[in-house]
Design a protein around this motif. Structure first.
Motif, PDB file in Angstrom:
ATOM      1  N   VAL A   1     -30.020   1.588   9.177  1.00 33.23           N
ATOM      2  CA  VAL A   1     -31.012   0.840   8.415  1.00 33.23           C
ATOM      3  C   VAL A   1     -30.513  -0.587   8.226  1.00 33.23           C
ATOM      4  O   VAL A   1     -29.374  -0.806   7.815  1.00 33.23           O
ATOM      5  CB  VAL A   1     -31.269   1.498   7.048  1.00 33.23           C
ATOM      6  N   SER A   2     -31.365  -1.546   8.530  1.00 34.13           N
ATOM      7  CA  SER A   2     -31.049  -2.956   8.318  1.00 34.13           C
ATOM      8  C   SER A   2     -31.957  -3.517   7.237  1.00 34.13           C
ATOM      9  O   SER A   2     -32.945  -2.901   6.835  1.00 34.13           O
ATOM     10  CB  SER A   2     -31.215  -3.746   9.620  1.00 34.13           C
ATOM     11  N   MET A   3     -31.630  -4.723   6.789  1.00 33.88           N
ATOM     12  CA  MET A   3     -32.471  -5.378   5.783  1.00 33.88           C
ATOM     13  C   MET A   3     -33.845  -5.673   6.344  1.00 33.88           C
ATOM     14  O   MET A   3     -34.838  -5.651   5.612  1.00 33.88           O
ATOM     15  CB  MET A   3     -31.784  -6.669   5.322  1.00 33.88           C
ATOM     16  N   TYR A   4     -33.912  -5.919   7.635  1.00 27.49           N
ATOM     17  CA  TYR A   4     -35.213  -6.130   8.268  1.00 27.49           C
ATOM     18  C   TYR A   4     -36.072  -4.871   8.163  1.00 27.49           C
ATOM     19  O   TYR A   4     -37.265  -4.946   7.860  1.00 27.49           O
ATOM     20  CB  TYR A   4     -35.016  -6.514   9.729  1.00 27.49           C
ATOM     21  N   ASP A   5     -35.465  -3.707   8.403  1.00 19.11           N
ATOM     22  CA  ASP A   5     -36.213  -2.446   8.294  1.00 19.11           C
ATOM     23  C   ASP A   5     -36.693  -2.213   6.869  1.00 19.11           C
ATOM     24  O   ASP A   5     -37.825  -1.753   6.651  1.00 19.11           O
ATOM     25  CB  ASP A   5     -35.333  -1.283   8.745  1.00 19.11           C
ATOM     26  N   ILE A   6     -35.847  -2.530   5.895  1.00 22.43           N
ATOM     27  CA  ILE A   6     -36.244  -2.346   4.493  1.00 22.43           C
ATOM     28  C   ILE A   6     -37.405  -3.266   4.142  1.00 22.43           C
ATOM     29  O   ILE A   6     -38.401  -2.838   3.525  1.00 22.43           O
ATOM     30  CB  ILE A   6     -35.047  -2.598   3.563  1.00 22.43           C
ATOM     31  N   ALA A   7     -37.294  -4.543   4.535  1.00 20.43           N
ATOM     32  CA  ALA A   7     -38.350  -5.502   4.208  1.00 20.43           C
ATOM     33  C   ALA A   7     -39.667  -5.121   4.877  1.00 20.43           C
ATOM     34  O   ALA A   7     -40.727  -5.155   4.243  1.00 20.43           O
ATOM     35  CB  ALA A   7     -37.920  -6.907   4.636  1.00 20.43           C
ATOM     36  N   ARG A   8     -39.605  -4.733   6.146  1.00 21.93           N
ATOM     37  CA  ARG A   8     -40.841  -4.361   6.833  1.00 21.93           C
ATOM     38  C   ARG A   8     -41.422  -3.068   6.268  1.00 21.93           C
ATOM     39  O   ARG A   8     -42.644  -2.927   6.160  1.00 21.93           O
ATOM     40  CB  ARG A   8     -40.586  -4.223   8.328  1.00 21.93           C
ATOM     41  N   GLY A   9     -40.559  -2.122   5.883  1.00 23.06           N
ATOM     42  CA  GLY A   9     -41.051  -0.890   5.283  1.00 23.06           C
ATOM     43  C   GLY A   9     -41.734  -1.135   3.951  1.00 23.06           C
ATOM     44  O   GLY A   9     -42.804  -0.568   3.675  1.00 23.06           O
ATOM     45  N   VAL A  10     -41.135  -1.982   3.107  1.00 21.19           N
ATOM     46  CA  VAL A  10     -41.756  -2.325   1.821  1.00 21.19           C
ATOM     47  C   VAL A  10     -43.083  -3.028   2.054  1.00 21.19           C
ATOM     48  O   VAL A  10     -44.077  -2.769   1.362  1.00 21.19           O
ATOM     49  CB  VAL A  10     -40.795  -3.189   0.990  1.00 21.19           C
ATOM     50  N   TRP A  11     -43.108  -3.945   3.027  1.00 21.55           N
ATOM     51  CA  TRP A  11     -44.360  -4.650   3.334  1.00 21.55           C
ATOM     52  C   TRP A  11     -45.453  -3.679   3.775  1.00 21.55           C
ATOM     53  O   TRP A  11     -46.595  -3.780   3.318  1.00 21.55           O
ATOM     54  CB  TRP A  11     -44.088  -5.659   4.449  1.00 21.55           C
ATOM     55  N   GLN A  12     -45.117  -2.732   4.633  1.00 23.07           N
ATOM     56  CA  GLN A  12     -46.124  -1.845   5.202  1.00 23.07           C
ATOM     57  C   GLN A  12     -46.591  -0.786   4.215  1.00 23.07           C
ATOM     58  O   GLN A  12     -47.792  -0.485   4.140  1.00 23.07           O
ATOM     59  CB  GLN A  12     -45.556  -1.175   6.459  1.00 23.07           C
ATOM     60  N   VAL A  13     -45.668  -0.243   3.440  1.00 23.71           N
ATOM     61  CA  VAL A  13     -46.009   0.901   2.589  1.00 23.71           C
ATOM     62  C   VAL A  13     -46.539   0.469   1.231  1.00 23.71           C
ATOM     63  O   VAL A  13     -47.506   1.047   0.719  1.00 23.71           O
ATOM     64  CB  VAL A  13     -44.766   1.813   2.415  1.00 23.71           C
TER      65      VAL A  13
END
Length: 249
Positions: free
Chosen positions: A52-64
């Motif tokens: 998990v990267s910070m990019y994955d966290i940011a995109r997941g928060v954005w999408q969900v």
């Protein structure tokens, strides 16, 4: 001549130490530039922990979490504008009212596209500034090494006291450079984290662009995001200028 040989050897050792310390300082500051966090792609600005990267966290928060809120805000804006159009309509102005409704549907479709692709749009803005960083690095590099013979007559004289003084200056400068490096590193990491957070919450301010009363919120967000991206170019210019400033001092 034994004393002269010893003096020359000591001066050579001191001169090499000074050159190494000043060269190490420049290398430390350069590490933030070409291969550092400033010119990294948007997907890999910050290191990952496992899978998990910070990019994955940011995109997941954005999408969900944030994207549904942004779509809800856009729906509210659409409803308010539709109510405003209905209040202006009367029996003798049906055609202008229909035209405004058609424009409103087009407006809704455009803003829905912007919101649904807001994360990628923010990443594209970052990549544009990243292109400017790459071009500056291609033109000047990430900062050249300090040429001591060009900036100090001390390095060409076999004078032990002068070279000892130069060594003291280099050590003091080394402490200052380490402090500056820590500050620059914190600023760069904070910039990357801020970009991820702003990209994740982009749908909400973009939805506010649809109303005149809240348009300044969206414009302020876009200005802030652009300023944070451009800050990377400014930091790189300062890092490139560091050896020149140090040589002048």
């Amino acid at each position: 001549s034994i004393a002269d040989d010893i003096n020359a050897w000591l001066c050579g050792v001191l001169r090499d130490w000074c050159n190494w310390i000043f060269g190490a300082q420049t290398d430390v500051m350069k590490s933030l530039g070409a291969n550092g966090i400033l010119s990294a792609p948007f997907e890999s600005m910050l290191a990952s922990a496992g899978d998990v990267s910070m990019y994955d966290i940011a995109r997941g928060v954005w999408q969900v979490a944030v994207l549904p809120i942004g779509c809800g805000v856009l729906g509210l804006v659409f409803t308010v504008k539709l109510i405003q159009i209905s209040q202006r309509m009367d029996g003798n102005a049906s055609f202008p009212g229909v035209k405004e409704v058609v424009f409103l549907l087009v407006f809704f479709a455009v803003f829905l596209f912007l919101i649904q692709n807001s994360f990628d749009l923010m990443a594209s803005i970052y990549e544009v500034c990243g292109l400017a960083i790459d071009r500056v690095e291609a033109l000047f590099g990430a900062g050249g090494a300090l040429d001591l013979p060009e900036v100090s007559v001390v390095t060409t004289d076999d004078d032990i006291p002068s070279l000892i003084a130069m060594l003291v200056v280099s050590l003091i400068s080394w402490v200052v450079v380490l402090a500056a490096y820590v500050v620059a590193l914190v600023v760069c990491w904070a910039r990357a984290l801020q970009l991820y957070i702003m990209a994740a919450f982009a749908p909400i301010p973009l939805a506010f662009l649809g109303m005149d009363a809240t348009r300044q919120i969206g414009l302020g967000y876009l200005k802030s995001f652009g300023a944070v991206c451009i800050a990377g170019v400014i930091i790189l210019v300062l890092l490139i200028s560091f050896p020149l400033v140090l040589g002048g001092l």
